[in-house]
Write an enzyme that holds these catalytic residues in place. Structure first.
Site: not given
Length: 727
Positions: A194, A440, A510, A534
């Site tokens: 990221e 989750h 991730e 995001e």
């Protein structure tokens, strides 16, 4: 396949080499063993792409290995024992994809290498007298597949007496560049992708290190490697116009690869992600490494249309794939990312023990977004607008202290907060023809997730969920491991395989970057694994970002980028001061240019209500395709893609550009002859600009046919979207 030729490599001492060409003859692989070391090079249309580069693996000491074996690397001392060649040509049908069929056509060359040495043996209790010498031997195979758009190669280790279990200290695959190429790159990091993509010459990469350290994403686990390490997929362009991409395919039971640059020689060497012990791999023969891939062309569009990485993966292992389906979804998510609402239910506890709290007696904070009333509104919105699923984050207990980097027992993945009636909401969604999409977040506590996985998936089956978004925010637990280690890559695959048994699709965030495994496990419908949409709530993505990702991150598989933020000024509905780094129309274009079978309408329903005429494109656009045409492309500048919706005659076109803007001339030659199409064009207004006037757009309609031409101007940071509905 062409007959093998003998030629001279450009080495300090001329040696005999084997040449293998691609089916069309434009890509040429050369391989030899020089002074005991495997060496390869690569040419495209006669131009050198990869200078002679060494191959091999450095092994770690193993106290359990036989005497004399533990320090013997797989790097030198080789001779060619055998050479095997073959040709392969098939056409296969993906479960979902950019095209209805994919051709897998290559010429293959396998170099069977022998490594020999002498071992001294001494008298033993078995009655041996005097010392004797024995010749020991190991075998390693380097297999190459040569495609029209590049190559893949991997190491293979047959089961054998002198190579059974072994530990990898480092893989030493080299990629020797021919010059100081322009590159689009991410800094090497064991835990996150990221970052902002940098654009620079290879020689300039180290100069960004201080800047990169300051810009490390605060919400992600991060472990920078060195000033000269970069991640794959690495996109480059030579001064004479060749586009080169280095990546990997089928990264299974192995650590994710980075590249370490030698500044002086411009040679990249593979750099694997270590585990908590510092080892790069623990192997047992027979075994193979992932494929190392080099794509090359003199046309940037070929980088985007290549299926080389998918083709290097094994065919689908799921016998019945009827339950796997492309999906458009919305969700209770963006308002938490922006900061208006919360994932957690209460503010009264500094830490949470899941088995010690009676949640019916807990005081709610009033900001919890995953509540019955709000989720029902999202379900209604999805049903009214043709969206198949609704994601709900923060539905399950434990979010109060989930971000603690050392907490092992974070969630149980089955217990909802008091204001989330899991049965009622799923019944309500199904009555509307919509499904809920499970969430989750593991908080990177992988043992905890695996311990609860069976119960979590059975709960999903009970209530009719067929897709889950997983998350791995934070440092890996068990402590000391990294997101891209061999053990973590095994964990991600384990989750996908277990999900398949329950007919569940997986969208992992991730996690490690994809390497085409979605061909083998097509229930792996999406990944984040890069700086997604995001981040517009945290930093604002540069407008060139989405003109680079298709050349880099998307090479290994689709990305859940979460596009469709039409209210580009976040302060119009929240206290967040940030602004999206594209025009409103640029957000529409991403549904076509950023390929994924899983696409989110990421904004809030009340924000879409302001722009329903523009939202119509999100309603109409498909996310599964029979055909895709990359019409124009240049990394970091612009991309224009036309796609034909699965099972229809309808086409959708998206164009996205960076801060300089772009003028597009679209020739509609790909349309069916003799057919007419209702054409709706979503374009930037004349005065649109991603910084100054991001929400200015114009919608026009006309009827078009094959051969017509559309001239469209993309604003700085803007784009366009076109729907072509056959009438």
């Amino acid at each position: 396949m062409r007959k093998l030729f003998l030629s001279l490599l450009m080495l300090p001492m001329a040696v005999l080499a084997t040449e293998v060409s691609s089916p069309n003859g434009q890509v040429l692989l050369c391989f030899t063993v020089e002074q005991g070391r495997p060496v390869y090079s690569l040419l495209y249309k006669g131009k050198e792409v990869i200078r002679p580069s060494h191959l091999g693996l450095e092994l770690a000491k193993d106290k359990h290995a036989s005497m004399g074996m533990q320090e013997r690397d797989l790097m030198d001392g080789f001779t060619i024992k055998d050479e095997q060649t073959s040709a392969f040509d098939e056409t296969w049908t993906p479960v979902w994809g950019e095209t209805a069929t994919i051709r897998n056509h290559y010429n293959e060359y396998a170099a069977v290498l022998r490594q020999q040495w002498q071992t001294n043996h001494y008298p033993s209790e078995q009655g041996k007298k005097g010392m004797w010498v024995e010749t020991e031997e190991r075998t390693m195979v380097i297999r190459f597949r040569v495609y029209d758009d590049g190559i893949g190669f991997r190491y293979e280790f047959p089961q054998q007496k002198n190579l059974n279990y072994f530990l990898i200290k480092e893989e030493k695959s080299e990629f020797a560049m021919t010059g100081d190429h322009k590159a689009w790159w991410l800094p090497g990091d064991y835990d996150t992708q990221e970052f902002i993509t940098r654009t620079s010459r290879l020689s300039e990469i180290p100069s960004f290190y201080d800047e990169v350290q300051k810009e490390r994403p605060g919400h992600a686990s991060t472990t920078l490697i060195s000033p000269t390490a970069v991640q794959t997929s690495l996109q480059m362009k030579t001064d004479d116009g060749l586009y080169i991409n280095i990546h990997e395919a089928a990264c299974l039971d192995y650590a994710t690869m980075h590249l370490e640059l030698d500044e002086a020689t411009k040679v990249f060497t593979s750099h694997l992600t270590p585990d908590a012990t510092g080892l790069k791999g623990c192997m047992q023969t027979p075994c193979t490494t992932p494929w190392r891939t080099v794509m090359v062309s003199d046309d940037a569009r070929d980088m985007l249309s290549s299926n080389l990485i998918l083709n290097l993966n094994e065919p689908c292992k799921i016998e019945d794939t009827s339950w796997i389906h492309p999906t458009k979804y919305c969700g209770v998510w963006w308002e938490m990312i922006v900061g208006k609402s919360s994932w957690h239910y209460t503010d009264d506890y500094p830490s949470i023990h899941l088995d010690q709290i009676d949640w019916t007696k807990v005081k709610p904070n009033g900001r919890h977004a995953a509540n019955n009333e709000k989720v029902k509104r999202y379900i209604d919105f999805a049903a009214e607008n043709g969206l198949q699923q609704v994601l709900v984050e923060g539905w399950n207990v434990g979010w109060e202290d989930w971000a603690n980097r050392w907490k092992r027992d974070v969630f149980d993945f089955v217990t909802p907060y008091p204001d989330f009636d899991i049965k009622m909401l799923n019944d309500y969604a199904h009555s509307k023809g919509v499904k809920l999409l499970m969430h989750h977040e593991t908080s990177s506590s992988t043992q905890n997730y695996e311990r609860h996985l069976k119960d979590a998936f059975e709960l999903m089956n009970k209530y009719g969920y067929d897709a889950v978004k997983t998350g791995y925010v934070g440092d890996i637990i068990p402590r000391g491991d990294h997101h891209y280690s061999q053990s973590m890559n095994n964990h991600y695959l384990y989750v996908v395989q277990e999900a398949a048994k329950h007919h569940i699709m997986v969208n992992a965030h991730e996690a490690t970057r994809p390497t085409g495994i979605c061909r083998t496990w097509p229930n792996m419908v999406g990944n984040e694994s890069a700086r997604g949409g995001e981040n517009e709530a945290f930093y604002t993505n540069n407008p060139d970002h989405t003109c680079i990702l298709p050349f880099t991150r998307l090479q290994g598989g689709p990305m859940d980028y979460t596009p469709g933020i039409l209210e580009t000024h976040l302060d119009t509905w929240s206290s967040n001061p940030h602004q999206v780094g594209s025009t409103l129309v640029g957000q529409l274009a991403l549904y076509v240019t950023m390929y994924s079978p899983l696409q989110m309408a990421a904004d809030l329903p009340e924000n879409y209500a302001k722009y329903m005429d523009a939202f119509q494109f999100i309603r109409d656009v498909a996310c599964d395709w029979d055909d895709s045409r990359y019409l124009e492309a240049e990394p970091g500048e612009y991309i224009t893609v036309a796609r034909k919706a699965k099972g229809t005659g309808n086409w959708f076109i998206g164009g996205k550009c960076a801060a300089q803007g772009h003028q597009t001339v679209l020739k509609l030659d790909f349309l069916d002859k003799g057919k007419k199409y209702d054409c709706t064009i979503y374009a930037d207004a004349k005065d649109a600009d991603y910084q100054k006037n991001s929400k200015a757009y114009v919608i026009t309609k006309r009827v078009v046919k094959q051969g017509d031409v559309l001239k469209l101007k993309e604003a700085p940071g803007g784009g366009f979207a076109v729907s072509l509905i056959m009438n």
